[in-house]
Design an enzyme around this catalytic site. Structure first.
Site, short mmCIF file in Angstrom:
data_model
loop_
_atom_site.label_atom_id
_atom_site.label_comp_id
_atom_site.label_asym_id
_atom_site.label_seq_id
_atom_site.Cartn_x
_atom_site.Cartn_y
_atom_site.Cartn_z
N ALA A 131 5.84 16.34 1.24
CA ALA A 131 5.85 16.93 2.58
C ALA A 131 4.41 17.32 2.91
O ALA A 131 3.77 18.00 2.11
CB ALA A 131 6.75 18.16 2.60
N LYS A 132 3.94 16.86 4.04
CA LYS A 132 2.53 17.07 4.37
C LYS A 132 2.37 18.43 5.06
O LYS A 132 2.29 18.52 6.29
CB LYS A 132 2.07 15.92 5.28
CG LYS A 132 0.62 15.57 5.17
CD LYS A 132 0.35 14.25 5.87
CE LYS A 132 -1.07 14.12 6.33
NZ LYS A 132 -2.09 14.28 5.30
#
Ligand code: PPE
Length: 308
Positions: free
Chosen positions: A158-159
């Site tokens: 997840a950025k």
């Protein structure tokens, strides 16, 4: 490289003047890193500005947001349009695009859920992340003493904005040591990625890159290079890489939206076999440039043209 201002930034559905694109100092995202983002590039082609794999970037943004219980108050199509509008409104062709979803101003405290979810899209002309000269000369990388956060600390897939403080530690350590970029290992000692790029090596004509399970970002450039290399007839293997694999590689390179495809010429002061940009790296760089420039028919599906 200072950010080159343009006219407008898209914020929560409106295009606002660059200097007015501000948020409240008590925004949750600022205090606790509760945001998710994307980095996207548009390229100048014969048919106008073309955004590379825009839908894939927006899909990843939604996946990142889902992980943190952030309900984005726009649809994926609306954000695709927001990117196109921002490029058009600013008269940009080649540019970097930064969609950001962040927790805004409401309550203080670690529970992010009461804070609103705000969205912005900024775009501006941005040269290559590791410098224009890096394309040919390659960069000197250092394996960081900082481990990459793993699946059960801050999921690397997840950025999220907050997790980048981990990558920043690695980046600063590398720069202060006189290197160009850091390579981070996971807690088991295997390669994950650079501070802002995925990593590939070439050994005896075969490409190797860490599997997503190692804890690297599911890079869109990584995915593109795997597809392009396989189409060129190369074998591409996703497997854990040790630091020895890096030192002993014939070639190595970074991939990323901001960096594109950059040769790694040294790791921890050890010259790689190619002693600079190797032939496989050069070939893939060339094809990637053709693909993003809209010159290769087979990969047209990866481009979203933004017409004025
Ligand atoms: N690993 C990390 C940790 C990473 O941040 C990026 C993108 C990649 C791999 C490559 O992913 P992709 O862009 O989908 O191929 N880094 C972005 C942000 C860099 C920054 O300084 O900010 C980018 O390249 O846009």
């Amino acid at each position: 490289m200072p950010i080159e201002p343009v006219k407008k930034i898209w914020m929560d559905g409106r295009l606002v003047d660059w200097d007015d694109a501000t948020i409240h100092i008590l925004s949750h995202g600022l205090h606790y890193g509760s945001g998710v983002f994307e980095g996207v590039r548009a390229y100048d082609t014969k048919r106008g500005a073309a955004v590379f794999r825009l839908n894939d970037h927006i899909r990843r943004l939604f996946r990142s947001a889902h992980m943190y219980f952030m309900e984005i108050p726009f649809t994926q199509e609306e954000l695709v349009d927001a990117v196109a509008d921002t490029i058009r409104e600013n008269g940009l062709s080649a540019c970097y695009i930064r969609p950001l979803v962040y927790r805004g101003y409401a309550e203080m405290g670690l529970n992010p859920l009461p804070a609103p979810v705000n969205v912005s899209v900024a775009a501006w002309p941005w040269g290559l992340y590791l410098g224009e000269e890096s394309v040919e000369a390659g960069v000197r990388a250092k394996i960081s003493s900082w481990k990459r956060n793993d699946h059960n600390t801050l999921p690397p897939m997840a950025k999220a904005t907050g997790q980048y403080i981990n990558s920043s530690l690695a980046k600063v350590e590398a720069l202060k040591g006189g290197y160009d970029e850091a390579i981070m290992l996971n807690h088991a000692g295997y390669v994950t990625d650079g501070s802002g790029e995925n990593v590939f090596i070439v050994k005896d004509g075969v490409l190797f890159t860490p599997p997503l399970s190692a804890g690297c970002l599911d890079g869109i450039t990584r995915d593109s290079i795997i597809a392009i290399a396989r189409d060129q007839g190369y074998e591409v293997v996703e497997r854990n890489l040790s630091r020895f694999d890096l030192y002993a590689a014939d070639e190595a390179f970074f991939t990323g939206t901001a960096a594109e495809v950059v040769p790694i010429r040294e790791v921890d002061d050890r010259q790689l076999g190619s002693n600079g940009r190797g032939p496989v790296t050069k070939e893939l760089q060339g094809i990637f440039l053709g693909v993003t420039g809209g010159e290769i028919e087979k990969y047209q599906g990866w481009l979203t043209y933004v017409t004025g």
